[in-house]
Scaffold this active site. Structure first.
Site, mmCIF file in Angstrom:
data_model
loop_
_atom_site.group_PDB
_atom_site.id
_atom_site.type_symbol
_atom_site.label_atom_id
_atom_site.label_comp_id
_atom_site.label_asym_id
_atom_site.label_seq_id
_atom_site.Cartn_x
_atom_site.Cartn_y
_atom_site.Cartn_z
ATOM 1 N N TYR A 11 0.469 -9.690 4.776
ATOM 2 C CA TYR A 11 1.572 -10.527 4.303
ATOM 3 C C TYR A 11 2.352 -9.867 3.165
ATOM 4 C CZ TYR A 11 3.877 -14.528 2.064
ATOM 5 O OH TYR A 11 4.788 -15.378 1.476
ATOM 6 N N ASP A 31 -3.468 0.734 7.950
ATOM 7 C CA ASP A 31 -4.015 -0.611 8.134
ATOM 8 C C ASP A 31 -4.903 -0.607 9.370
ATOM 9 O OD1 ASP A 31 -4.247 -3.531 8.734
ATOM 10 O OD2 ASP A 31 -2.708 -3.705 7.173
ATOM 11 N N ASP A 51 -8.962 3.147 8.923
ATOM 12 C CA ASP A 51 -9.804 2.523 7.905
ATOM 13 C C ASP A 51 -9.670 3.291 6.595
ATOM 14 O OD1 ASP A 51 -12.137 1.676 6.348
ATOM 15 O OD2 ASP A 51 -12.869 0.800 8.217
ATOM 16 N N PHE A 73 -3.412 -2.700 -0.962
ATOM 17 C CA PHE A 73 -3.536 -4.115 -0.603
ATOM 18 C C PHE A 73 -4.742 -4.395 0.292
ATOM 19 C CE2 PHE A 73 0.965 -3.558 -1.482
ATOM 20 C CZ PHE A 73 1.289 -4.688 -2.218
ATOM 21 N N THR A 117 -5.931 -10.038 -8.508
ATOM 22 C CA THR A 117 -5.820 -11.490 -8.341
ATOM 23 C C THR A 117 -6.121 -12.200 -9.651
ATOM 24 O OG1 THR A 117 -6.802 -13.424 -7.248
ATOM 25 C CG2 THR A 117 -8.233 -11.535 -7.580
ATOM 26 N N TYR A 143 -15.101 -12.767 -4.259
ATOM 27 C CA TYR A 143 -13.736 -12.265 -4.102
ATOM 28 C C TYR A 143 -13.171 -11.837 -5.455
ATOM 29 C CZ TYR A 143 -8.665 -12.402 -3.778
ATOM 30 O OH TYR A 143 -7.328 -12.102 -3.905
ATOM 31 N N HIS A 191 -3.297 -20.876 4.332
ATOM 32 C CA HIS A 191 -2.465 -21.000 3.138
ATOM 33 C C HIS A 191 -1.657 -22.298 3.163
ATOM 34 C CE1 HIS A 191 -2.534 -16.460 1.968
ATOM 35 N NE2 HIS A 191 -3.716 -16.908 2.335
#
Length: 243
Positions: A11, A31, A51, A73, A117, A143, A191
């Protein structure tokens, strides 16, 4: 700038790729498509399915493409999953990222912008309304902890190897490109904003709000959002500052 974007089919990553190529930056996307979508990657960028733990692949990409800035990301991002399976988050976020950093260090790139985050903070201290960067970091789940560990690692790599890095600790991303060509897209969708839109469009029966004991006017949670294109711009600004 010549950029490598890991997780660039996801995203936020795909919005960053769009901005980079719009600004004329030579961009390579790496990705594994475990959660991303190949058709979300701008066709002007070079896409490589692979990977980040593949040392030879990462090293060859960085060297062959002359990469001098890496936007990282690629990660698992579901808090609920990290509670149920923390090993997966230490393995696929921490161990995989360290393998990526090691491969990058063997090439010319010395700038990394890391997608971190606000979950690294955990619960804020009593009375704290707006978090600052120096607020104590007390992650509540694997996380958030995985991201905090990687920030610490980047700090050590910077001291030892001259790596220039930035970690952007954002809250909830939302939004789409103005023309609707890129949007939130998860399978399954978890989400809040896209779920609310699916309910409004009649594609989903109901929206469930969890929690009724928050210290707010009606007891429900208040969430902060940042627009995804603003996030993309922030990543580019961070890389240029480091460079």
């Amino acid at each position: 700038m010549r950029a490598l974007v890991t997780g660039g089919a996801g995203y936020i990553g795909s919005h960053l790729v769009r901005l980079l190529v719009d600004e004329g930056v030579h961009t390579v996307v790496l990705d594994d498509l475990s959660t991303g979508f190949a058709d979300a990657v701008d066709r002007r960028a070079r896409f490589v399915r692979g990977d980040i733990r593949d040392h030879a692949l990462v090293r060859s990409l960085v060297e062959a493409e002359g990469v001098d800035a890496v936007f990282h990301f690629a990660a698992r991002i579901r808090v609920d999953e990290s509670v149920k399976d923390p090993a997966k988050y230490y393995r696929e976020n921490v161990a995989a990222s360290l393998a990526l950093f090691d491969a990058i260090l063997e090439g010319p790139a010395r700038v990394i912008v890391f997608s971190s985050t606000a979950a690294v903070y955990g619960d804020p201290d009593p009375g704290v309304v707006a978090l600052s960067e120096d607020h104590p970091k007390r992650p509540l789940n694997a996380y958030g902890e995985s991201k905090a560990i990687l920030e610490q690692a980047l700090g050590r790599y910077g001291e030892a190897y001259g790596l220039r890095w930035a970690a952007l600790r954002y809250f909830n991303a939302a939004g789409a490109q103005d023309d609707g060509s890129l949007r939130e897209r998860h399978e399954p969708e978890t989400h809040l904003v896209p779920i609310a839109l699916e309910v409004a469009a009649g594609e989903r029966a109901a929206l469930t709000v969890f929690g009724r004991d928050y210290p707010t006017q009606d007891g429900t949670c208040v969430r902060d959002y940042v627009h995804v294109t603003d996030l993309a711009a922030a990543h580019v600004a961070a890389a240029r500052h480091l460079a």
